[in-house]
Design a protein around this motif. Structure first.
Motif, PDB file in Angstrom:
ATOM      1  N   VAL A   1     -21.774  34.489  22.242  1.00  0.00           N
ATOM      2  CA  VAL A   1     -20.707  34.472  23.235  1.00  0.00           C
ATOM      3  C   VAL A   1     -19.980  35.800  23.174  1.00  0.00           C
ATOM      4  N   LEU A   2     -19.832  36.456  24.334  1.00  0.00           N
ATOM      5  CA  LEU A   2     -18.997  37.656  24.435  1.00  0.00           C
ATOM      6  C   LEU A   2     -17.758  37.273  25.226  1.00  0.00           C
ATOM      7  N   LEU A   3     -16.609  37.436  24.596  1.00  0.00           N
ATOM      8  CA  LEU A   3     -15.361  36.928  25.158  1.00  0.00           C
ATOM      9  C   LEU A   3     -14.315  38.025  25.200  1.00  0.00           C
ATOM     10  N   GLY A   4     -13.691  38.189  26.362  1.00  0.00           N
ATOM     11  CA  GLY A   4     -12.557  39.103  26.498  1.00  0.00           C
ATOM     12  C   GLY A   4     -11.275  38.298  26.624  1.00  0.00           C
ATOM     13  N   ARG A   5     -10.238  38.748  25.937  1.00  0.00           N
ATOM     14  CA  ARG A   5      -8.964  38.019  25.958  1.00  0.00           C
ATOM     15  C   ARG A   5      -7.929  38.805  26.761  1.00  0.00           C
ATOM     16  N   HIS A   6      -7.316  38.116  27.740  1.00  0.00           N
ATOM     17  CA  HIS A   6      -6.236  38.676  28.545  1.00  0.00           C
ATOM     18  C   HIS A   6      -5.091  37.674  28.534  1.00  0.00           C
ATOM     19  N   PRO A   7      -3.885  38.078  28.864  1.00  0.00           N
ATOM     20  CA  PRO A   7      -2.755  37.128  28.911  1.00  0.00           C
ATOM     21  C   PRO A   7      -3.054  35.989  29.883  1.00  0.00           C
ATOM     22  N   GLY A   8      -3.086  34.772  29.372  1.00  0.00           N
ATOM     23  CA  GLY A   8      -3.325  33.598  30.201  1.00  0.00           C
ATOM     24  C   GLY A   8      -4.754  33.428  30.664  1.00  0.00           C
ATOM     25  N   LEU A   9      -5.687  34.257  30.169  1.00  0.00           N
ATOM     26  CA  LEU A   9      -7.067  34.211  30.640  1.00  0.00           C
ATOM     27  C   LEU A   9      -8.029  34.632  29.541  1.00  0.00           C
ATOM     28  N   TRP A  10      -9.070  33.822  29.337  1.00  0.00           N
ATOM     29  CA  TRP A  10     -10.203  34.222  28.516  1.00  0.00           C
ATOM     30  C   TRP A  10     -11.380  34.480  29.447  1.00  0.00           C
ATOM     31  N   HIS A  11     -12.000  35.649  29.284  1.00  0.00           N
ATOM     32  CA  HIS A  11     -13.090  36.073  30.151  1.00  0.00           C
ATOM     33  C   HIS A  11     -14.405  35.917  29.402  1.00  0.00           C
ATOM     34  N   LEU A  12     -15.196  34.942  29.819  1.00  0.00           N
ATOM     35  CA  LEU A  12     -16.502  34.697  29.201  1.00  0.00           C
ATOM     36  C   LEU A  12     -17.514  35.620  29.868  1.00  0.00           C
ATOM     37  N   ARG A  13     -17.756  36.765  29.242  1.00  0.00           N
ATOM     38  CA  ARG A  13     -18.632  37.782  29.829  1.00  0.00           C
ATOM     39  C   ARG A  13     -20.109  37.422  29.676  1.00  0.00           C
ATOM     40  N   LEU A  14     -20.423  36.709  28.596  1.00  0.00           N
ATOM     41  CA  LEU A  14     -21.823  36.343  28.371  1.00  0.00           C
ATOM     42  C   LEU A  14     -21.914  35.099  27.505  1.00  0.00           C
ATOM     43  N   LEU A  15     -22.775  34.194  27.912  1.00  0.00           N
ATOM     44  CA  LEU A  15     -23.224  33.100  27.062  1.00  0.00           C
ATOM     45  C   LEU A  15     -24.744  33.127  27.101  1.00  0.00           C
ATOM     46  N   ALA A  16     -25.361  33.228  25.945  1.00  0.00           N
ATOM     47  CA  ALA A  16     -26.821  33.206  25.854  1.00  0.00           C
ATOM     48  C   ALA A  16     -27.217  32.359  24.662  1.00  0.00           C
ATOM     49  N   THR A  17     -28.244  31.539  24.838  1.00  0.00           N
ATOM     50  CA  THR A  17     -28.747  30.729  23.734  1.00  0.00           C
ATOM     51  C   THR A  17     -30.263  30.849  23.668  1.00  0.00           C
ATOM     52  N   SER A  18     -30.796  30.615  22.490  1.00  0.00           N
ATOM     53  CA  SER A  18     -32.239  30.667  22.289  1.00  0.00           C
ATOM     54  C   SER A  18     -32.917  29.523  23.036  1.00  0.00           C
ATOM     55  N   CYS A  19     -34.068  29.812  23.616  1.00  0.00           N
ATOM     56  CA  CYS A  19     -34.835  28.772  24.304  1.00  0.00           C
ATOM     57  C   CYS A  19     -35.308  27.696  23.328  1.00  0.00           C
ATOM     58  N   ARG A  20     -35.359  28.021  22.032  1.00  0.00           N
ATOM     59  CA  ARG A  20     -35.814  27.047  21.034  1.00  0.00           C
ATOM     60  C   ARG A  20     -34.906  25.831  20.954  1.00  0.00           C
ATOM     61  N   VAL A  21     -33.636  25.985  21.351  1.00  0.00           N
ATOM     62  CA  VAL A  21     -32.693  24.878  21.214  1.00  0.00           C
ATOM     63  C   VAL A  21     -32.219  24.371  22.566  1.00  0.00           C
ATOM     64  N   THR A  22     -32.939  24.746  23.628  1.00  0.00           N
ATOM     65  CA  THR A  22     -32.570  24.274  24.964  1.00  0.00           C
ATOM     66  C   THR A  22     -32.574  22.757  25.033  1.00  0.00           C
ATOM     67  N   SER A  23     -33.597  22.131  24.451  1.00  0.00           N
ATOM     68  CA  SER A  23     -33.711  20.671  24.539  1.00  0.00           C
ATOM     69  C   SER A  23     -32.590  19.955  23.799  1.00  0.00           C
ATOM     70  N   PHE A  24     -31.890  20.658  22.902  1.00  0.00           N
ATOM     71  CA  PHE A  24     -30.783  20.064  22.183  1.00  0.00           C
ATOM     72  C   PHE A  24     -29.456  20.218  22.932  1.00  0.00           C
ATOM     73  N   GLY A  25     -29.455  20.926  24.073  1.00  0.00           N
ATOM     74  CA  GLY A  25     -28.231  21.106  24.834  1.00  0.00           C
ATOM     75  C   GLY A  25     -27.216  21.996  24.148  1.00  0.00           C
ATOM     76  N   ALA A  26     -27.689  22.978  23.387  1.00  0.00           N
ATOM     77  CA  ALA A  26     -26.776  23.819  22.609  1.00  0.00           C
ATOM     78  C   ALA A  26     -25.786  24.564  23.496  1.00  0.00           C
ATOM     79  N   GLY A  27     -26.250  25.055  24.662  1.00  0.00           N
ATOM     80  CA  GLY A  27     -25.354  25.795  25.547  1.00  0.00           C
ATOM     81  C   GLY A  27     -24.178  24.960  25.995  1.00  0.00           C
ATOM     82  N   SER A  28     -24.426  23.699  26.336  1.00  0.00           N
ATOM     83  CA  SER A  28     -23.352  22.816  26.781  1.00  0.00           C
ATOM     84  C   SER A  28     -22.364  22.529  25.660  1.00  0.00           C
ATOM     85  N   VAL A  29     -22.870  22.413  24.434  1.00  0.00           N
ATOM     86  CA  VAL A  29     -21.976  22.150  23.305  1.00  0.00           C
ATOM     87  C   VAL A  29     -21.088  23.363  23.032  1.00  0.00           C
TER      88      VAL A  29
END
Length: 361
Positions: A249-277
């Motif tokens: 996760v790449l996250l930028g912090r601003h007053p009153g706002l968190w900017h999620l610049r990137l979320l990436a997960t390995s395809c090996r754990v796709t079936s486990f729903g890791a991204g959603s968790v």
């Protein structure tokens, strides 16, 4: 003729046994010896993340019991010990690992055995046993970077084999089997030692990369040094062993706002729903901090599943005054969310199994 061919890092070294890995011929001498320098080579290759296997013409039970007695059996995956041609053994090992032949190396003291492998598998790199003292100095056995996941690669592979075997033997539904894995996730601020693996995740992950953007180690190091940005790494493990680093996760912090610049997960754990968790954990943290979330999403031909994860988590194309804090990005969709508190980590589910999420930041 030069036996060793090809360029690039070797992913798996396949050993002959008699007069190669050990001194002597097992069926003739009975008591064979493992030289200290060979033991050191085995351990060093393992620490570099290079898998090792065996292709030997020997009695399987006798040879394997000798490897156990010598204390090195645990280092070898998919051993092929029997009387079939060595090329057939090497081919089976490569195919089961899913490795291209040019990433496989084979070492044997017998020129005829190396020639047989080279004839049938011309892309496999063949080495005479006399080269073993210099093996660790060769560039193809010296990865550019060695990450924690590299050092755990053999254990991760062995854990995967046990996991698959357990699933094959499990009589109940998938949901019950997943619960039985007792999976655990840890989310923490990346360290300098994590950067190579985190960069690799952004570069190799396409289906589970929300923007399709790749980051180098230098890019990530720059973000680590910025107090307004965070690089978070996610690791997973279960009762069989580690999955290693599986998310970033790449996250930028601003007053009153968190900017999620990137979320990436390995395809090996796709079936486990890791991204959603991970998203659920992040939304809960933002709710506790009383801040909005804005996630970047850049549509590619492969990352539709990431958009679904964002939408299911409540992100939408709402326009909010908080977004004025962000620089324009014409090629990026901005998805907004006013977060609410999510279930406590101890009750969070990952495609059915219970998942404990620990924030080490």
């Amino acid at each position: 003729m030069t036996d060793a061919v090809g360029v690039g890092t070797v992913k798996c070294l396949v050993w002959d046994l008699d007069n190669t890995l050990w001194q002597g011929t097992l069926l003739e001498d009975g008591e064979v010896l493992l030289p200290r320098r060979i033991r050191d080579t085995i351990v060093a290759l393992d620490e570099r993340g290079i898998l090792q296997s065996v292709a030997s013409k020997n009695d399987p039970e006798h040879a394997w019991s000798r490897l156990v007695a010598l204390g090195v059996a645990e280092y070898f995956v998919l051993p092929r010990i029997g009387w079939q041609p060595k090329s057939a053994s090497v081919r089976e090992i490569a195919d089961e690992l899913g490795f291209a032949h040019h990433t496989i190396a084979f070492v044997d003291d017998q020129p005829a055995e190396r020639a047989e492998v080279a004839y049938h598998l011309p892309d496999v790199r063949c080495y005479p046993a006399e080269m073993l003292p210099d093996l660790l100095t060769l560039p193809e056995f010296t990865p550019d970077t060695v990450t924690e996941d590299s050092r755990q690669r053999r254990r991760m592979y062995q854990a995967g084999v046990r996991r698959v075997a357990a699933r094959d033997e499990f009589a109940g539904p998938d949901e019950d089997f997943l619960r039985s894995l007792r999976m655990r996730m840890e989310i923490r601020v990346a360290s300098e030692a994590d950067l190579a693996r985190v960069a690799e995740l952004t570069q190799r992950t396409s289906q589970m990369n929300a923007t399709g953007v790749h980051y180098s180690g230098a890019d990530l190091r720059e973000r680590l040094a910025d107090p307004d940005q965070e690089v978070l790494v996610t690791t997973m493990a279960d009762r069989f062993g580690p999955h290693g680093a599986v998310g970033v996760v790449l996250l930028g912090r601003h007053p009153g706002l968190w900017h999620l610049r990137l979320l990436a997960t390995s395809c090996r754990v796709t079936s486990f729903g890791a991204g959603s968790v991970i998203l659920g954990w992040l939304i809960d943290q933002a709710a506790r901090a009383g801040t909005h979330l804005v996630a970047d999403f850049r549509r590619t031909d492969r990352n539709r599943v990431m958009e679904i994860a964002y939408r299911f988590s409540g992100f939408a194309e709402d326009v909010c005054p908080c977004e004025t804090a962000l620089a324009d990005a014409p090629d990026v969709e901005r998805l907004h969310l006013v977060p609410d508190r999510r279930p406590e980590p101890s009750t969070m589910l990952l495609s059915a199994p219970e998942l404990c999420v620990h924030d080490s930041a």
